[in-house]
Design a protein around this motif. Structure first.
Motif, short mmCIF file in Angstrom:
data_model
loop_
_atom_site.label_atom_id
_atom_site.label_comp_id
_atom_site.label_asym_id
_atom_site.label_seq_id
_atom_site.Cartn_x
_atom_site.Cartn_y
_atom_site.Cartn_z
N THR A 240 42.33 53.89 42.80
CA THR A 240 42.74 54.49 41.53
C THR A 240 41.91 53.85 40.42
O THR A 240 40.78 54.24 40.22
N THR A 241 42.44 52.85 39.73
CA THR A 241 41.72 52.33 38.58
C THR A 241 41.74 50.81 38.53
O THR A 241 42.69 50.20 38.04
N ALA A 242 40.72 50.19 39.05
CA ALA A 242 40.56 48.75 38.90
C ALA A 242 40.01 48.47 37.51
O ALA A 242 39.00 49.02 37.11
N LYS A 243 40.70 47.62 36.76
CA LYS A 243 40.32 47.37 35.37
C LYS A 243 39.70 45.99 35.16
O LYS A 243 39.40 45.60 34.04
N GLY A 244 39.54 45.24 36.23
CA GLY A 244 38.98 43.91 36.11
C GLY A 244 37.46 43.91 36.15
O GLY A 244 36.80 44.94 35.98
N THR A 245 36.90 42.74 36.37
CA THR A 245 35.45 42.56 36.46
C THR A 245 35.11 41.92 37.80
O THR A 245 35.94 41.24 38.41
N VAL A 246 33.87 42.14 38.23
CA VAL A 246 33.40 41.60 39.51
C VAL A 246 32.12 40.82 39.26
O VAL A 246 31.22 41.31 38.59
N VAL B 205 28.40 33.04 50.11
CA VAL B 205 28.40 33.73 48.82
C VAL B 205 29.79 34.35 48.61
O VAL B 205 30.30 35.04 49.49
N ILE B 206 30.38 34.08 47.45
CA ILE B 206 31.69 34.62 47.12
C ILE B 206 31.56 35.59 45.95
O ILE B 206 31.12 35.21 44.86
N ILE B 207 31.92 36.84 46.20
CA ILE B 207 31.95 37.85 45.14
C ILE B 207 33.42 38.05 44.78
O ILE B 207 34.24 38.40 45.64
N ALA B 208 33.76 37.81 43.52
CA ALA B 208 35.15 37.76 43.12
C ALA B 208 35.52 38.89 42.17
O ALA B 208 34.72 39.29 41.31
N TYR B 209 36.75 39.37 42.33
CA TYR B 209 37.31 40.36 41.42
C TYR B 209 38.29 39.63 40.50
O TYR B 209 39.24 38.99 40.97
N PHE B 210 38.04 39.71 39.17
CA PHE B 210 38.86 39.02 38.18
C PHE B 210 39.72 40.00 37.40
O PHE B 210 39.27 41.09 37.03
N GLU B 211 40.95 39.58 37.14
CA GLU B 211 41.78 40.25 36.15
C GLU B 211 42.40 39.16 35.28
O GLU B 211 43.00 38.21 35.80
N ASP B 212 42.21 39.30 33.96
CA ASP B 212 42.72 38.31 33.00
C ASP B 212 42.24 36.90 33.33
O ASP B 212 43.00 35.91 33.21
N GLY B 213 40.99 36.80 33.77
CA GLY B 213 40.38 35.50 34.03
C GLY B 213 40.78 34.85 35.35
O GLY B 213 40.39 33.71 35.61
N VAL B 214 41.56 35.55 36.18
CA VAL B 214 42.03 34.99 37.44
C VAL B 214 41.44 35.79 38.60
O VAL B 214 41.40 37.03 38.55
N VAL B 215 40.98 35.09 39.64
CA VAL B 215 40.44 35.77 40.82
C VAL B 215 41.60 36.38 41.61
O VAL B 215 42.49 35.67 42.09
#
Length: 207
Positions: free
Chosen positions: A9-15, A65-75
C-alpha cells in the motif's frame, strides 16, 4: 515476516544503506523489537536476545551490507546482504525482517529491490536465500523476485539469478513527442527520401 509485508500500500518512510558504525546498534535494536513469531521466521527458530545481539555484532564486522527502512528515525525493516566469503558455497546470502507495526505497506518489496540493486553494483551474479518451511510470506516474496526454492531439512533454500533479473528489466519508456516534432520528423523523412531518389536517378548530388 508475514504475507502483509508483500501486499503493498503506502510505505511513508525512507530507505538507505547503513554505515558500518550504525549497523550494530540500529540492526540489533530492530531485530530485538521483532515479535516472537517474526523472530522465529527470521532466524528459523532462534529467538533468544543474546543470540540476536551476537548476530548483529557479527554482521557489523564481517562486511554485511544492511539496507534499512526508517520511520520517524527508527529502523523498522532491514535487508541483509552477506558477503560470499561468509558462505560455504561462496554465494552471497540475503535475509529480510520487517516489524509488525509497518506491515501492509510493501516494505519487503521495497527492501528487496534496493538489495538487488546493491548486489548488481557489487557485481554479484546470484544470491542465495534461506527461510523457514513455515514462512509462506518470505517464500512468496522471494518467488516474486525470481527465486527458485527447494525444500530440505525443514527449510526453503534457493537462489536468484541476477543475470536473468537484468534481462527481464523493462526497456525505458520512449520520450513523449509533440505534434510539432512529429510533423518535423515526417518532413525530414520525406526530404531524405526524395534526395535519395534524385541521387539514384542522377538528378542531384549529396548535400
Amino acid at each position: 515476516m508475514n504475507n502483509d509485508s508483500i501486499r503493498s500500500t503506502t510505505a511513508k518512510g525512507t530507505v538507505r544503506t547503513l554505515s558500518q558504525q550504525e549497523e550494530l546498534p540500529l540492526l540489533r535494536d530492530h531485530l530485538l523489537r521483532l515479535d516472537r513469531t517474526s523472530r522465529h521466521d527470521r532466524f528459523h527458530g532462534f529467538i533468544d536476545d543474546n543470540f540476536i545481539r551476537r548476530y548483529a555484532e557479527r554482521c557489523a564486522n564481517d562486511g554485511t551490507v544492511i539496507i534499512a527502512y526508517f520511520e520517524d528515525g527508527v529502523v523498522r525493516g532491514a535487508a541483509e546482504l552477506h558477503p560470499p566469503e561468509q558462505s560455504p558455497d561462496a554465494q552471497p546470502e540475503i535475509a529480510f525482517s520487517v516489524e509488525r507495526s509497518v506491515r501492509r505497506k510493501g516494505v519487503g518489496s521495497i527492501l528487496f529491490r534496493k538489495l538487488i540493486a546493491e548486489a548488481h553494483a557489487k557485481g554479484y551474479t546470484s544470491l542465495r536465500i534461506t527461510t523457514g518451511a513455515q514462512n509462506d510470506a518470505m517464500r512468496a516474496l522471494a518467488t516474486k523476485f525470481g527465486a527458485q526454492l527447494t525444500f530440505r531439512h525443514g527449510e526453503s533454500t534457493g537462489s536468484i539469478d541476477l543475470t536473468e533479473q537484468t534481462r527481464k528489466e523493462p526497456a525505458p519508456a520512449a520520450a513523449a513527442i509533440t505534434p510539432v516534432e512529429a510533423a518535423r520528423a515526417i518532413v525530414d523523412m520525406n526530404r531524405a527520401y526524395w534526395r535519395m531518389v534524385m541521387q539514384m536517378s542522377g538528378w542531384g548530388r549529396a548535400a
